[in-house]
Design an enzyme around this catalytic site. Sequence first.
Site, PDB file in Angstrom:
ATOM      1  N   CYS A 271       0.822  -1.221   0.000  1.00  0.00           N
ATOM      2  CA  CYS A 271       0.000   0.000   0.000  1.00  0.00           C
ATOM      3  C   CYS A 271       0.854   1.268   0.000  1.00  0.00           C
ATOM      4  CB  CYS A 271      -0.879   0.038   1.242  1.00  0.00           C
ATOM      5  SG  CYS A 271      -1.803  -1.463   1.492  1.00  0.00           S
TER       6      CYS A 271
ATOM      7  N   ARG B 186       2.335   1.188  -5.884  1.00  0.00           N
ATOM      8  CA  ARG B 186       2.442   0.329  -4.704  1.00  0.00           C
ATOM      9  C   ARG B 186       1.172  -0.470  -4.440  1.00  0.00           C
ATOM     10  NH1 ARG B 186       6.937   2.011  -1.428  1.00  0.00           N
ATOM     11  NH2 ARG B 186       6.196   0.624   0.176  1.00  0.00           N
TER      12      ARG B 186
ATOM     13  N   TRP C 282      -3.396  -2.179  -1.477  1.00  0.00           N
ATOM     14  CA  TRP C 282      -3.183  -3.498  -2.060  1.00  0.00           C
ATOM     15  C   TRP C 282      -3.772  -4.457  -1.023  1.00  0.00           C
ATOM     16  CZ3 TRP C 282      -0.727  -8.125  -0.873  1.00  0.00           C
ATOM     17  CH2 TRP C 282      -0.548  -9.012  -1.943  1.00  0.00           C
TER      18      TRP C 282
ATOM     19  N   ASN D 279      -0.024   0.489   6.149  1.00  0.00           N
ATOM     20  CA  ASN D 279       0.578  -0.458   5.221  1.00  0.00           C
ATOM     21  C   ASN D 279       1.226  -1.532   6.084  1.00  0.00           C
ATOM     22  OD1 ASN D 279       1.957  -1.804   3.187  1.00  0.00           O
ATOM     23  ND2 ASN D 279       3.638  -0.322   3.142  1.00  0.00           N
ATOM     24  N   GLY D 280       0.935  -2.800   5.801  1.00  0.00           N
ATOM     25  CA  GLY D 280       1.499  -3.884   6.604  1.00  0.00           C
ATOM     26  C   GLY D 280       0.413  -4.852   7.008  1.00  0.00           C
TER      27      GLY D 280
ATOM     28  N   GLU E 184      13.032 -15.185 -16.632  1.00  0.00           N
ATOM     29  CA  GLU E 184      12.648 -13.778 -16.539  1.00  0.00           C
ATOM     30  C   GLU E 184      11.698 -13.388 -17.680  1.00  0.00           C
ATOM     31  OE1 GLU E 184      12.637 -11.649 -14.383  1.00  0.00           O
ATOM     32  OE2 GLU E 184      12.516  -9.722 -15.371  1.00  0.00           O
TER      33      GLU E 184
ATOM     34  N   LYS F 227       7.925 -11.991 -17.158  1.00  0.00           N
ATOM     35  CA  LYS F 227       7.470 -10.717 -17.729  1.00  0.00           C
ATOM     36  C   LYS F 227       6.164 -10.922 -18.483  1.00  0.00           C
ATOM     37  CE  LYS F 227       9.205  -8.454 -15.944  1.00  0.00           C
ATOM     38  NZ  LYS F 227      10.199  -8.749 -14.977  1.00  0.00           N
TER      39      LYS F 227
ATOM     40  N   GLU G 208       3.156 -11.817 -16.003  1.00  0.00           N
ATOM     41  CA  GLU G 208       2.681 -10.804 -15.050  1.00  0.00           C
ATOM     42  C   GLU G 208       1.970  -9.628 -15.726  1.00  0.00           C
ATOM     43  OE1 GLU G 208       5.632  -8.890 -12.523  1.00  0.00           O
ATOM     44  OE2 GLU G 208       7.095  -8.906 -14.133  1.00  0.00           O
TER      45      GLU G 208
ATOM     46  N   HIS H 195      11.865 -33.739 -20.487  1.00  0.00           N
ATOM     47  CA  HIS H 195      11.466 -34.436 -19.255  1.00  0.00           C
ATOM     48  C   HIS H 195      10.053 -34.058 -18.831  1.00  0.00           C
ATOM     49  CE1 HIS H 195      15.476 -36.056 -18.801  1.00  0.00           C
ATOM     50  NE2 HIS H 195      15.953 -34.848 -19.043  1.00  0.00           N
TER      51      HIS H 195
ATOM     52  N   LYS I  13       4.262  -3.102  -6.561  1.00  0.00           N
ATOM     53  CA  LYS I  13       5.682  -2.970  -6.856  1.00  0.00           C
ATOM     54  C   LYS I  13       6.558  -3.484  -5.737  1.00  0.00           C
ATOM     55  CE  LYS I  13       9.128  -1.615  -9.313  1.00  0.00           C
ATOM     56  NZ  LYS I  13       9.440  -2.515 -10.434  1.00  0.00           N
TER      57      LYS I  13
END
Length: 616
Positions: free
Chosen positions: A2, A27, A74, A100-101, A489, A493, A496, A512, A611
């Site tokens: 947040c 955020r 968030w 936030n938390g 990576e 990308k 997401e 495999h 983020k």
Amino acid sequence: MCGIVGYIGEQKAAPILLKGLQRLEYRGYDSAGIAVHDSVQINLVKCKGKVSNLQKRLEETPLVGNIGIGHTRWATHGPPNDENAHPHATANNEMVIIHNGIIENFDTLKKGLIQRGHTFQSDTDTEVLIHLVDDIKRNEEDITLFEAVRKALNEVVGAYAIVVMSRENPNQLIAAKKGSPLVIGIGKQEGEYFIASDATPIIEHTKNVVYLEDEEIAIVDRESGLQLRNIKNQEKTPYIQELKMQLEALEKGGYEHFMLKEIYEQPRSVRDSMRGRLNVNKGIVALGGIREYEQKLIQAKRIIIVACGTSWHAGLVGEYLFEDLARIPVEVEYASEFRYRNPIIAEDDVVIAISQSGETADTLAAIEMAKQRGATIIGICNVIGSTIPRTTHAGSYTHAGPEIGVASTKAFTAQVTVLTLMALSVAQGKGTIPHSRFQRLLIELDAVPEKIEKVLQLDDQIQYIADYYKNATNALYLGRGINFPVALEGALKLKEISYIHAEGYPAAEMKHGPIALIDENMPVVVIATQGASYDKIVSNVQEVKARKGKVIAVVTQGDEQVKALADHTIEIPEVDEVLMGLISVIPLQLLSYHVAVMRGCNVDQPRNLAKSVTVE
Ligand code: AGP
């Protein structure tokens, strides 16, 4: 997670808070809200959705006053809706809070409060905290707001960055932090202060800031100024720092999205990560921030890299670099797993913690654990003054500049650049690298920004390829050696920001299991650049084609073999194999970006993400 913002001073609070929330929206963007004290009462506007929704509501219901708090959420406790949006208030908006938390014992606290007559409007842990403050105030006559907050925080288990405002105190905000970041900007006018989860909303108002330490509480008062105490009520001295960040770095600068801007910034950000650290003419690599601990690295029996997400992928590249160049065994750990295992950590282990934000809760916890067990901790972080650089023994900043797009791009290449410099410096110190190779790698590393520039010129071609694959529902990414983490990576990308299911694999692992997925609908991105395992990866491409998969190959300029097999090829400049990750990741970033834009996705604020992951 947040975003928190607070203002107290002579200016109108609401526009400052709103602008701050726009800057902090990366955020969290489930819901947003603002509360402003009009010197008689506190008025509040909050709603589900983006800050732009809040802006519309504020146009209908303007908030007047010079002191206020704002929040962009968030969700952790309860779905994103108007009720769960912050600020949370007690009856008649007597007191309001943003947070936030996570308050881990909120359930127990809530039960006690309900028994004592408190009623709740939301599912959040935050609302419990403001009721707890209220409860303490009701039971202790003449208790100050600071003292009530302090007492409440002593009952809390978990992480918090909070700002509290009370109707009774029209000149005061109380801010506190534990585990989640909080910074206070000292305004140019007397009695003016800005509070925020990070410096991005503050920079346009002031460069002088105080970062709160864990368990510190700030009394921010228009008349008596800024006072710091801790939750044991001991006085603390504020340490004022000067921000180096530039405002332009927080703007889109003509690009459609922050992500695109940040992809295009990489020639500069990689160069900045090397600046003052690499001197090709003198044959020197020196990272000032770790100088005192360099011997620890040289003598390390083992390096453990801890990180999450993209930073973890950079760590995997680091594994190749340290093993190949400096001959040190490396383990790369997900911080979230490492912290809850009972890992064997020796005093001659060096732990390298990698984090763009410097606030990732799991990485911080992994650092704390390794520290307690006697290891030396080195940080590689991007955000100056964030918690991780303040917690580690030593470290190197990546100097990529603020990364606003939720999908990490320039942070990755900057992390890999710093890891390369570190590995080269340790290799030289250990004598594990022949001088000629060392010198050649310095020259090649120095030329990487120009090579990234060349890859960026392929943007139109990559956009064309993106158009071809934009409707895919799945994708595979394959690479070998240093290109394996790049494949991971690339897949991260894509998933997401475009919500296409994508997986990265070491190319040889395909047979495999994942090979079963391949048919004419499966795009397979293969990073098939020149190097020791080139012939092997050619075989992997043949295996995909034999099953009618569609191959998008990233190859070295001039390649003929893979080009003849692949459906689409992206030719990138040649570079020594150990540096290839810095170049080969660029087309994958662009590919994901264009696919996501074509699918109408919000690339800078993808759903469900934030983020900086400050909760575990
Ligand atoms: C990458 O695109 C993600 N946003 C995410 O994986 C990120 O890298 C991870 O959360 C770690 O963050 P940090 O580097 O700030 O610690």
